[in-house]
Write a protein that holds these residues in place. Structure first.
Motif: not given
Length: 259
Positions: A11-22, A46-52
């Motif tokens: 889970i990469d929480v950047g200042a602009s975008r949050t990215k999740v890779a599984i 949490r939302r990105c994790l659920q989407d991923a």
């Protein structure tokens, strides 16, 4: 559930975008998600994790381990550990290109140059955090000044026939310069290509680009013509990993797997 394969999350929480890779057990990306980080990093993560997880057809119970990285890495509930952006981008890139490499990561708020030896060990790194020039935020500001959607900038730059050079690096001064170029009747595609060139100049001023150059980040993901322009400037090929915006998240997931 006992027969389900474990999955590993970065889970990469950047200042602009949050990215999740599984990643699955074979280090393949089986799920990913990206969203604007906004003002509540924890909720976005949490939302990105659920989407991923939905894309990976998995659940929280299938996660072997999760590692967070990025500006907001301390705001991730699901992650047991956190790693620095530098280490995760290095690990993610070396996973795709196991050789001596110079990594250029163009993010929303900062730029990074990371040098690795042929064993993946970090030799050096530099970051540009003091000024938004040359970052995703710079291009977003310029798209507003030109009154064009940012997703159209790559296509416009490709149509340029006579690039307009920009003399300023500062975002504020460049915005003024863009308006002056418009007043002088310069074509938008030529201005956009000039803006891309100013980003490349900014990067090349940060450090020497030795060995195999690898480009990552959201700016590269959405503006692949910038890679072509850097190749023309360097006179040699530049590599880009699959899903370049997710390289840091992939690196974090690989750390999760190692643990």
């Amino acid at each position: 559930m006992a027969n389900r394969q474990r999955i590993f999350v970065g889970i990469d929480v950047g200042a602009s975008r949050t990215k999740v890779a599984i990643l699955d057990a074979h280090k393949r990306i089986v799920g990913r998600s990206v969203a604007k980080s906004g003002t509540d990093f924890s909720a976005t993560a949490r939302r990105c994790l659920q989407d991923a997880l939905g894309m990976a057809k998995g659940s929280i119970d299938d996660i072997g381990r999760a590692v967070a990285t990025g500006y907001g890495r301390k705001n991730v509930d699901a992650a047991r550990d956190s790693k620095t952006e530098i280490s995760c981008h290095a690990k993610g890139c070396f996973h795709y290109f196991p050789m001596e490499i110079t990594i250029i990561d163009i993010g929303g708020q900062d730029n990074k140059i990371i040098k690795l030896d042929d064993k993946g060990r970090r030799l050096n790194f530099k970051m540009n955090r003091k000024c938004a020039a040359g970052t995703g935020a710079f291009l977003e500001e310029m798209s507003l000044r030109l009154d064009i959607p940012i997703e159209e900038m790559d296509g416009l730059a490709r149509k340029s026939t006579q690039m307009v050079e920009m003399g300023s690096y500062c975002t504020v001064f460049t915005a003024t310069e863009v308006l002056e170029k418009i007043r002088l009747g310069k074509k938008v595609p030529d201005i956009v290509k000039g803006l891309f060139a100013s980003v490349i100049k900014r990067i090349m001023e940060m450090d020497t680009l030795t060995g195999q150059v690898v480009m990552t980040g959201g700016v590269v993901a959405h503006n692949p013509f910038m890679v072509t322009m850097l190749e023309e400037t360097l006179g040699r090929p530049v590599k880009v990993p699959d899903f370049p915006q997710f390289t840091g998240a992939v690196g974090a997931a690989l750390f999760a797997m190692d643990a």
